[in-house]
Write an enzyme that holds these catalytic residues in place. Structure first.
Site, PDB file in Angstrom:
ATOM      1  N   LYS A  45     -20.154 102.539 -23.559  1.00 30.97           N
ATOM      2  CA  LYS A  45     -19.224 102.362 -22.435  1.00 30.97           C
ATOM      3  C   LYS A  45     -17.895 103.066 -22.708  1.00 30.97           C
ATOM      4  O   LYS A  45     -17.319 103.716 -21.836  1.00 30.97           O
ATOM      5  CB  LYS A  45     -18.983 100.877 -22.189  1.00 30.97           C
ATOM      6  CG  LYS A  45     -20.172 100.112 -21.641  1.00 30.97           C
ATOM      7  CD  LYS A  45     -19.808  98.653 -21.431  1.00 30.97           C
ATOM      8  CE  LYS A  45     -20.970  97.849 -20.898  1.00 30.97           C
ATOM      9  NZ  LYS A  45     -20.610  96.422 -20.708  1.00 30.97           N
ATOM     10  N   GLU A  76     -19.644 100.613 -13.248  1.00 31.98           N
ATOM     11  CA  GLU A  76     -20.722 100.897 -12.303  1.00 31.98           C
ATOM     12  C   GLU A  76     -20.624 100.006 -11.067  1.00 31.98           C
ATOM     13  O   GLU A  76     -20.752 100.467  -9.923  1.00 31.98           O
ATOM     14  CB  GLU A  76     -22.091 100.695 -12.978  1.00 31.98           C
ATOM     15  CG  GLU A  76     -22.320 101.565 -14.197  1.00 31.98           C
ATOM     16  CD  GLU A  76     -21.944 100.877 -15.499  1.00 31.98           C
ATOM     17  OE1 GLU A  76     -22.533 101.224 -16.536  1.00 31.98           O
ATOM     18  OE2 GLU A  76     -21.057  99.990 -15.480  1.00 31.98           O
ATOM     19  N   LYS A  84     -18.395  89.648 -13.941  1.00 29.59           N
ATOM     20  CA  LYS A  84     -17.679  88.613 -14.684  1.00 29.59           C
ATOM     21  C   LYS A  84     -16.200  88.967 -14.836  1.00 29.59           C
ATOM     22  O   LYS A  84     -15.321  88.164 -14.569  1.00 29.59           O
ATOM     23  CB  LYS A  84     -18.339  88.429 -16.054  1.00 29.59           C
ATOM     24  CG  LYS A  84     -17.826  87.238 -16.855  1.00 29.59           C
ATOM     25  CD  LYS A  84     -18.682  87.027 -18.097  1.00 29.59           C
ATOM     26  CE  LYS A  84     -18.295  85.757 -18.826  1.00 29.59           C
ATOM     27  NZ  LYS A  84     -19.182  85.492 -19.969  1.00 29.59           N
ATOM     28  N   GLY A  91     -23.932  86.708 -19.411  1.00 25.33           N
ATOM     29  CA  GLY A  91     -24.474  87.394 -18.240  1.00 25.33           C
ATOM     30  C   GLY A  91     -25.959  87.206 -18.040  1.00 25.33           C
ATOM     31  O   GLY A  91     -26.426  86.891 -16.943  1.00 25.33           O
ATOM     32  N   ARG A  92     -26.754  87.367 -19.099  1.00 27.10           N
ATOM     33  CA  ARG A  92     -28.211  87.288 -18.951  1.00 27.10           C
ATOM     34  C   ARG A  92     -28.700  85.852 -18.798  1.00 27.10           C
ATOM     35  O   ARG A  92     -29.879  85.624 -18.545  1.00 27.10           O
ATOM     36  CB  ARG A  92     -28.886  87.976 -20.127  1.00 27.10           C
ATOM     37  CG  ARG A  92     -28.469  87.463 -21.499  1.00 27.10           C
ATOM     38  CD  ARG A  92     -28.940  88.399 -22.606  1.00 27.10           C
ATOM     39  NE  ARG A  92     -28.433  88.032 -23.913  1.00 27.10           N
ATOM     40  CZ  ARG A  92     -27.237  88.385 -24.380  1.00 27.10           C
ATOM     41  NH1 ARG A  92     -26.403  89.057 -23.609  1.00 27.10           N
ATOM     42  NH2 ARG A  92     -26.853  88.051 -25.596  1.00 27.10           N
ATOM     43  N   HIS A 108     -55.315  99.213 -15.603  1.00 23.02           N
ATOM     44  CA  HIS A 108     -55.679 100.583 -15.276  1.00 23.02           C
ATOM     45  C   HIS A 108     -54.648 101.576 -15.805  1.00 23.02           C
ATOM     46  O   HIS A 108     -54.604 102.721 -15.348  1.00 23.02           O
ATOM     47  CB  HIS A 108     -55.838 100.729 -13.759  1.00 23.02           C
ATOM     48  CG  HIS A 108     -56.921  99.869 -13.204  1.00 23.02           C
ATOM     49  ND1 HIS A 108     -58.234 100.295 -13.093  1.00 23.02           N
ATOM     50  CD2 HIS A 108     -56.911  98.581 -12.765  1.00 23.02           C
ATOM     51  CE1 HIS A 108     -58.976  99.318 -12.596  1.00 23.02           C
ATOM     52  NE2 HIS A 108     -58.205  98.265 -12.388  1.00 23.02           N
ATOM     53  N   GLU A 137     -31.514  92.107 -25.411  1.00 22.99           N
ATOM     54  CA  GLU A 137     -30.055  92.043 -25.504  1.00 22.99           C
ATOM     55  C   GLU A 137     -29.618  90.856 -26.350  1.00 22.99           C
ATOM     56  O   GLU A 137     -28.562  90.886 -26.979  1.00 22.99           O
ATOM     57  CB  GLU A 137     -29.432  91.953 -24.106  1.00 22.99           C
ATOM     58  CG  GLU A 137     -27.941  92.244 -24.093  1.00 22.99           C
ATOM     59  CD  GLU A 137     -27.395  92.486 -22.702  1.00 22.99           C
ATOM     60  OE1 GLU A 137     -27.004  93.632 -22.405  1.00 22.99           O
ATOM     61  OE2 GLU A 137     -27.344  91.521 -21.908  1.00 22.99           O
TER      62      GLU A 137
END
Length: 557
Positions: free
Chosen positions: A512, A212, A206, A267-268, A384, A353
């Site tokens: 951050k 990263e 964005k 973002g999400r 399992h 978030e």
């Protein structure tokens, strides 16, 4: 607004809970032959059976009253009207506009945003058609065969989940790769499998400053130029999705190859925007539009249906019931479809978030629990692994079972086994197994009385564990779009009731900021900074092992 704990419905629910906590769902089903029909709703290609919950009609009526007292209708109207519902950042959160498939204008800050959304969609479509048809050629005049999406968080997980869920609809020539982890092993392994001449990189950020993402992007750029030997070739192999045109140009990407979105797209919630470019490239324009169509259908249902027949509202209220009254601190997502194996992680980000907050809109500390821990795995594997705890452990963790009814494409006999397991698990969580049933079973196996007494305590479990069953007519773009929008709106409703902002994420910022300082210390580009004793020793340990890479003076205190 009246604080949550002082609302009449909240107090009535606590009084109701004193009775409800002792109910067993076996008895509720026995007392009401129409229970399953009454607590099932169908919308937008989805069927929600929520009858296996510790509720009655009175429970749901009280929960719906709580939503009304939380001014939910007004908040829904405000979101669809482009209001600044993201209070702390003073902006809209209007992702519903991105999938508005009607002719209805949608305004944000006095501007109808639909023309700009349509323009970006058309640019995406033209680009996707060129890549998919083979008209878009790399620097050696070969068509693209591999697409590498570099992003993180909302710029990665949504598109990754959708592309994997709908890979049956993918282009036969194109291979999708997603890079999010700055741990270099993920990027190294991907670059070993692709060829510079036929690879397209999508850099999604964005702000185009995410550390990263930019680290991975610069490494990919260096790898590419080492093979192409020509900066001009970048224009055929790198595109960007961002709001920061200047930073994109400084990276070396042609501004013509940048696809924009806007500050009001969180973002999400962004896979519906240009962030979904990997989806359109992989699945094609028409399937991307069907994804939007499914989400828009759920948007309309959410906006128009009354609370008692509103699928996102019902899911949200059930969550409130367990989190705030039963003290359920976690919620399990269990898809019975391998193609949906990234759905739990996607919903985890979406929910935690959004509603992982402890401060009300008025800036006060909340006096109640908010978002649960979301976790899960494909259900058939979960059986399992962690289902044992869900059946007989000390925690209450409501479960969402999710599957597609359509067996088309499944190998003969497989889908029936899969669905039988899901239906059986949901029934077992509800029913449990009482002492009489265990005794009868063990006696039928020929065990003597002493053996029965010894084994009995370990074979009995109470059941009464709540679950929802969500059935998709089929796993296709439209149904998946509706499913994603369902969870988005569920989370929004819960945020409204808890009186928190579901659209910011200030909590991640401190880490951050500290990482930036520590990164400089690890690289030896700044003097040691003040830290707690633990962090200081960890930094020293790293520097001791990597001393050849660090100027000696920076490794001392």
């Amino acid at each position: 607004m009246t604080p949550l704990t002082e609302r009449p419905a909240w107090k009535a629910l606590w009084s109701h809970f004193t009775r409800a906590r002792d109910w067993h769902m076996r008895a509720l089903f026995d007392a009401d032959p129409q229970r399953a029909a009454r607590f099932t709703i169908e919308q937008c290609g989805l069927t929600l059976d929520y009858s296996k919950n510790r509720i009655t009609s009175q429970t749901m009526t009280l929960l719906q009253q709580l939503a009304k007292e939380s001014d939910l209708d007004a908040r829904i109207t405000e979101m669809f009207a482009g209001g600044h519902i993201n209070r702390t950042e003073d902006r809209a959160a209007c992702h519903v506009a991105l999938r508005n498939r009607s002719d209805e204008p949608m305004s944000i800050d006095g501007e109808d945003v639909m023309p700009r959304i349509s323009s970006v969609l058309e640019r995406m479509a033209r680009f996707a058609r060129a890549v998919r048809s083979g008209d878009w050629l790399g620097y050696t005049n070969q068509p693209i065969t591999d697409i590498v999406n570099i992003g993180i968080g909302g710029s990665d997980l949504g598109s990754l989940m959708v592309c994997q869920a709908l890979k049956a609809f993918s282009h036969p020539r194109l291979n999708m790769h997603f890079i999010s982890n700055v741990d270099s092993s993920q990027l190294k392994e991907t670059l070993r499998r692709v060829h510079a001449q036929t690879t397209l990189f999508i850099i999604e950020s964005k702000t185009f400053t995410t550390h990263e993402t930019l680290t991975n992007a610069h490494t990919a750029r260096e790898w590419f130029l080492h093979r192409a030997h020509d900066d001009r070739a970048i224009a055929r192999h790198f595109v960007a999705v961002s709001t920061n045109g200047r930073a994109v140009a400084e990276f070396g990407i042609d501004p013509e190859n940048m696809f924009e979105f806007w500050e009001w797209v969180g973002g999400r919630f962004s896979l519906w925007s240009a962030i979904g470019l990997p989806i359109m490239l992989y699945l094609g324009e028409q399937n991307f539009l069907k994804l939007l169509d499914g989400a828009h259908a759920m948007d309309r249902h959410f906006r128009e249906a009354p609370p008692e027949a509103n699928m996102p509202v019902l899911l949200a209220l059930l969550g409130i019931w367990y989190i705030n009254f039963f003290g359920a601190g976690s919620h399990v997502i269990a898809p019975y479809d391998q193609d949906l194996h990234r759905l739990p992680a996607f919903i985890q980000q979406l929910d935690m978030e959004s509603n992982g907050k402890r401060t009300t809109l008025e800036g006060q500390c909340v006096e109640y629990e908010t978002a649960p821990i979301i976790w899960g795995e494909t259900g058939i594997n979960g059986q399992h692994a962690f289902f044992q705890l869900l059946h007989q452990g000390t925690h209450i963790s409501p479960i969402d079972f999710i599957a597609s009814l359509d067996s088309h494409g499944s190998l003969p006999g497989h889908h029936e086994i899969l669905m039988a397991n899901m239906f059986a698990q949901a029934e077992a969580f509800m029913r449990g197994r009482n002492a009489d049933e265990v005794i009868a079973e063990l006696r039928a196996q020929g065990l003597d009385a002493a053996s029965v007494r010894r084994i009995l305590p370990f074979r009995v479990f109470d059941g009464n564990r709540p679950s929802n069953t969500l059935l998709l007519e089929r796993l296709d773009p439209s149904c998946l779009g509706a499913l994603i929008a369902l969870y988005e709106h569920k989370i929004f409703v819960q945020g409204v009731i808890w009186n928190i902002n579901s659209f910011d994420q200030w909590g991640v910022e401190l880490g951050k900021q500290l990482a930036s300082t520590i990164h400089a210390e690890l690289r030896g580009t700044c003097a040691p900074q003040p830290h707690d004793a633990s962090t200081r020793r960890l930094i020293e340990r790293y520097l001791a092992v990597n001393a050849p890479n660090v100027p000696p003076a920076t490794a001392q205190h």
